[in-house]
Scaffold this motif. Structure first.
Motif, short mmCIF file in Angstrom:
data_model
loop_
_atom_site.label_atom_id
_atom_site.label_comp_id
_atom_site.label_asym_id
_atom_site.label_seq_id
_atom_site.Cartn_x
_atom_site.Cartn_y
_atom_site.Cartn_z
N ILE A 141 -11.38 -50.66 35.25
CA ILE A 141 -10.63 -51.43 35.54
C ILE A 141 -9.94 -52.61 34.04
CG2 ILE A 141 -12.22 -52.98 36.47
CD1 ILE A 141 -9.97 -53.57 38.61
N ARG A 142 -10.66 -52.69 33.44
CA ARG A 142 -10.38 -53.34 32.33
C ARG A 142 -9.27 -53.42 31.47
NH1 ARG A 142 -15.23 -53.11 29.64
NH2 ARG A 142 -14.27 -52.20 27.69
N VAL A 143 -8.89 -51.79 31.53
CA VAL A 143 -7.46 -51.88 30.91
C VAL A 143 -6.71 -51.82 32.01
CG1 VAL A 143 -8.44 -49.78 29.23
CG2 VAL A 143 -7.82 -49.41 31.48
N TYR A 144 -6.03 -51.67 32.93
CA TYR A 144 -5.34 -52.20 33.32
C TYR A 144 -5.29 -54.09 33.46
CZ TYR A 144 -4.76 -47.68 36.28
OH TYR A 144 -4.42 -45.99 36.40
N MET A 165 -1.96 -56.22 31.45
CA MET A 165 -1.27 -57.17 32.74
C MET A 165 -1.73 -58.60 32.10
SD MET A 165 -2.68 -56.91 37.31
CE MET A 165 -3.56 -56.53 36.64
N LEU A 166 -2.39 -58.15 31.05
CA LEU A 166 -2.09 -59.47 30.21
C LEU A 166 -0.53 -59.86 28.93
CD1 LEU A 166 -3.64 -62.38 29.23
CD2 LEU A 166 -5.01 -60.51 27.95
N LYS A 167 -0.79 -58.46 28.71
CA LYS A 167 0.38 -58.58 27.62
C LYS A 167 1.50 -59.03 28.15
CE LYS A 167 -1.72 -54.79 24.98
NZ LYS A 167 -1.83 -53.57 24.76
N ILE A 168 1.70 -57.99 30.07
CA ILE A 168 2.73 -59.04 30.54
C ILE A 168 2.42 -60.32 31.19
CG2 ILE A 168 3.70 -59.31 33.25
CD1 ILE A 168 2.66 -55.77 32.60
N VAL A 206 6.10 -53.25 36.52
CA VAL A 206 6.45 -54.42 36.80
C VAL A 206 7.81 -54.21 37.59
CG1 VAL A 206 7.53 -57.25 36.64
CG2 VAL A 206 5.87 -56.26 34.88
N ILE A 207 7.82 -54.72 38.95
CA ILE A 207 8.66 -54.30 40.14
C ILE A 207 9.68 -55.05 40.18
CG2 ILE A 207 9.42 -53.66 42.40
CD1 ILE A 207 8.48 -51.41 40.79
N ASP A 208 9.01 -56.71 40.30
CA ASP A 208 9.43 -57.50 40.60
C ASP A 208 8.78 -59.23 40.54
OD1 ASP A 208 11.60 -59.93 41.11
OD2 ASP A 208 12.05 -59.76 43.58
N TYR A 209 9.80 -60.22 40.28
CA TYR A 209 8.81 -61.31 39.00
C TYR A 209 10.02 -62.51 40.19
CZ TYR A 209 12.28 -62.36 35.77
OH TYR A 209 12.94 -62.80 35.15
N MET A 210 9.17 -63.83 40.01
CA MET A 210 9.58 -64.80 40.68
C MET A 210 8.52 -66.38 40.02
SD MET A 210 9.89 -66.50 44.77
CE MET A 210 8.58 -68.11 44.41
N ALA A 256 -9.07 -63.36 34.27
CA ALA A 256 -10.65 -63.52 34.23
C ALA A 256 -11.81 -62.16 34.60
CB ALA A 256 -11.04 -65.24 34.57
N LEU A 257 -11.59 -62.28 35.31
CA LEU A 257 -12.86 -61.40 36.32
C LEU A 257 -12.97 -59.93 35.33
CD1 LEU A 257 -12.97 -62.74 39.63
CD2 LEU A 257 -15.10 -63.04 37.44
N ARG A 258 -11.49 -59.49 35.38
CA ARG A 258 -11.24 -58.16 34.60
C ARG A 258 -11.50 -57.76 33.16
NH1 ARG A 258 -14.43 -56.35 38.72
NH2 ARG A 258 -13.22 -56.82 41.28
N ILE A 259 -10.91 -58.36 32.29
CA ILE A 259 -11.00 -58.67 31.85
C ILE A 259 -12.37 -58.54 30.48
CG2 ILE A 259 -9.97 -60.14 29.21
CD1 ILE A 259 -7.22 -60.45 30.00
N ASP A 260 -13.02 -59.16 31.43
CA ASP A 260 -14.53 -59.67 30.88
C ASP A 260 -15.33 -58.33 30.15
OD1 ASP A 260 -15.99 -61.61 31.04
OD2 ASP A 260 -17.49 -59.97 31.77
N PRO A 261 -16.25 -58.37 29.47
CA PRO A 261 -16.60 -57.17 28.59
C PRO A 261 -17.70 -56.51 29.80
CG PRO A 261 -16.87 -59.23 27.07
CD PRO A 261 -16.33 -59.47 27.66
#
Lengths: 305, 305, 305, 305
Positions: free
Chosen positions: A232-235, A239-242, A47-51, A221-226
């Motif tokens: 790509i799921r592992v990325y 991100m879900l943890k973040i 993560v580089i930045d957030y708002m 929602a699309l990329r965590i799907d089995p």
């Protein structure tokens, strides 16, 4: 994850400065800022930045003059309401920016999500590193027999080793030739924009990727799907943890109303209603195709997590 | 600008908290955070949050591991290069969020910029305040004779006063009727989503509006233009000041390469080249229409600011 | 619907030309082209152009060289599959363009759907007609007691008549004043862009609106919903009929998997599973809030249409 | 361009059907429909469908009831006005859909244009053909010395031949290994989504790509530019020809006001004004950097096409 000494030093130096701000700040996410999290064999996500934060969603939904928050339970209730009824605009009010290192074939899937901003490392301008993705044998699978775009059984160890050898050797050879073609002294001095076309799709690239919270959740929602490709799921999982660190109330609502939710078609609902009325329904008389019937039954009989 | 005591207190309370962050922070913009800046008679514009700074643009363009900045002059050179060559993606890496109070007819122009996120105060859900825009006599102009969508001469003081009376009375009457229709005790208890249809287009609304820096500059380029309607231009001008505080290098490049830049068509360029070669060119032999000729000459003869 | 003779003649003349094309053509939609369909008291909706048909979706999903269609049942199966699994990109391959006349307050909701193209009649450039929306007494409802942004009981006939009088008189007066302010001879010659700010929000405007099939279905799913305001819902219903004429297979899949579908949250699914296992579950022990419980039970006990 | 017999037959069969329509139809574009136009060694571009014509732009800009067109010169004047003043929304009212076969590294640049719809051939689902791009020796260039992301001198014939040998052999070997890894009988039966990662970036892919006219012109303006990589520029050039067939008036305005237009920065304008006043200006006293000075002088001294 392969970072050079120089890169580690740059990241470390960057992370040490702190500033005073009046903006909404999330301690749990500040703690994760800049630190690369390993994904796949050479990839990372940081993560580089957030708002914004959970309260910023509430504030925007209420178009508030001040912080706009009330009791914690009321704010959570509002966020759950917005998520349940797909009121997406308040979630667009938060934004996050990542630096991602990922194989090109993953980047090609990822970029299909258009509602995001991207700056990719340019292989027209610079020379790519010799880094390519090799699957772990545990994820080296045969073509699925039932799903034309999925994986089936894991390869036997010996076969997996042979496939890995092929992948490694091809990637190394094409990279060596890439270097040789570019080399102005001992090679051909070929334009970088041409030389790169010789690289294989498992070569790593990297980019800055910025997205708002609503679109991030759509991506997840699309990329965590089995059914999403493992690589790509592992990325998405990283991100879900973040997401949970950044906006915990929103992340909980996401798990409840998006990730853990199930949608039944009109015909499925008719079947569910008959079942709840005590009727024994079978596929033959259900009005559903075999495939839809199986999908529905799998859902109804799944153990509750 | 009409803020209630309660609203002022909310804003003041919000602005006092400070936090420690490792994110890029811009002192000049921090100083402006939350404070409403007056626009038109009852409107305002205030910055609620932001992400990124000049260096973040450089960092993204270089896909850097650390801060990615070098010498000030090099960074400025890169930003100027990106602006000149319309490389928009690095500018998308910065984001800003405003709270804006504005007349509905201005909101209707504003919303045409689709690349932004909006949460508007809902008149289905809440009751709008009795606030409506009345032009200052200095901006009360007659229809332009030459430009079908512009203003011409300022109205004579007496006429302006009469028009103001009409506008004021109509807005007050329709608002009074709005209140009466909604009133459940002494009126009709009409649904809010129906009662609001009686309000005039100069009624004020408000929204949270979030946009990235690239799209903000696109908005500014169009809305700061003298052809833009005065009532939206003043919001754009307020935002331009904020731009200079937030990303001074980018703002300078914007003035140089966008706002102060001039585009000549292929035929105009042919004329300019003939002129530079010493030829005396007149409209008749220029290949340009009278209108385009006049536009070009106005630009060429304008005093350099 | 109020069309002048001249407008009717223009429409009729336009509709008579026919051309030969090799593009996909839908007879049922050709029959509806250009003809305005009445919506609300003075509004309309008409199809101006379209691109693609059901087969174009199949063709794009298969990235075909030819028409790409196979057996009707196979094509329908593919379309149902795409809809069920939210593969949206093939549906983006069809496009439709409408000419819509609608009250400004409806236009303000409508425009929130950003993934569309719009050209609106300009009140800076032209003078708006004296047409404003007055609700039919059957839709003149009191504020809902349970839903802060909805309607409750229908007003008593006498009250409805009085409210209508208010709305009519205010709209007529503000329009008369608008005309007077603009009038260069007997009025003030005010700039059109200023005069229009005196009009009420129920004044009709019109626009050309173009959208792809995926985004049209998203619009419909949100605006056909009973929670949408009645005045925009009737436009959505008119468009849904057009959808069935244009892409019948897709429209059927939309009814099955979107409009008639139900989404249960993770906690709701846990309850449904317990119920199907024969357990009697009550709200108290369900893990659901009273509101969510009621929503779920209403769905489960609804008669199947 | 390598099409199989079956593909040619499919295309031919598709193209023969004609239908009657009341929609705007462009004879010159109908004549080009479906026919693949060769680009690079194995690529092509073909128009699959379109919506709208020059008159549709005029019609939308005027929000007309009928066709909305007037005298040819008036319509052309309006289109030129819209183009000159960057009124983009009327151009969004036309749409075009292409089927494109292109190397993956070109697809990666192309997809950066987000305002378009894409359906790409899936290498998770299907097996890619053995086709890869090999540059023509006339375009086989060395890295530019002056432009970090451009090409310089053409390679000597012998060097070009050697580079081609490297590219060809690497692509063939990785493809052979791809086939062997996928082969379920004599190879490893690897999942297609994994096998594909071994392919080189010059492998051809294909997609359906749909875009509106405004965004198409934006794409063309960027990709026809001499700074664009040759391999994407040739696709843009093929599309520009199609643009002229489809919307000739718009295409002419595009050439005049976009492609052939020149933008001068504020400082450049100051210099041009001094020059026109007869002053001899040199870089030193111009306020421009050497690079900007050179850019400006090249433009001013370019022969008018």
């Amino acid at each position: 994850m392969s970072l050079t000494e120089a890169q580690r030093a740059e990241i470390a130096a960057h992370g040490q400065e702190t500033f005073s701000t009046r903006r909404p700040t999330v301690a749990a996410l500040e703690a994760m800022l800049y630190a690369p999290q390993e994904v796949l064999d050479h990839g990372f996500l940081r993560v580089i930045d957030y708002m914004g934060d959970d309260a910023a969603i509430v504030q925007a939904a209420r178009v508030s003059y001040g912080r706009g928050t009330r009791k914690v339970s009321e704010d959570a209730g509002l966020i759950r309401y917005l998520m349940r009824h797909r009121h997406s605009s308040p979630f667009e009010m938060c934004e996050i920016k990542f630096h991602v290192k990922l194989p090109i074939f993953v980047a090609r899937q990822w970029i299909r999500h258009r509602m995001a901003s991207v700056n990719e490392y340019s292989a027209r301008y610079s020379i790519l590193d010799s880094e390519f993705y090799l699957p772990d044998p545990a994820h080296m699978a045969a073509q699925s027999e039932v799903n034309r775009q999925g994986r089936g059984e894991i390869l036997a160890p010996e076969a997996a080793a042979e496939v890995l050898d092929i992948l490694r050797e091809d990637a190394m050879r094409t990279y060596r030739d890439y270097e040789r073609m570019l080399d102005g002294e001992n090679g051909y001095g070929l334009a970088r924009e041409l030389g790169r076309i010789n690289l294989t799709l498992n070569t790593y690239t990297q980019w800055y990727w910025k997205i708002d919270l609503h679109n991030l959740m759509h991506f997840l929602a699309l990329r965590i799907d089995p059914h999403a490709q493992y690589e790509i799921r592992v990325y998405a999982e990283a991100m879900l943890k973040i997401l949970h660190a950044w906006v915990p109330t929103t992340a909980a609502a996401f798990e409840e109303y998006r990730r853990g939710a199930v949608t039944f078609s009109a015909s499925m609902m008719a079947v569910v209603r008959r079942m709840l009325a005590g009727e024994v329904v079978e596929q033959a008389g259900s009005g559903l195709s075999r495939r839809e019937w199986d999908e529905m039954m799998a859902t109804l009989q799944a153990p509750t997590p």
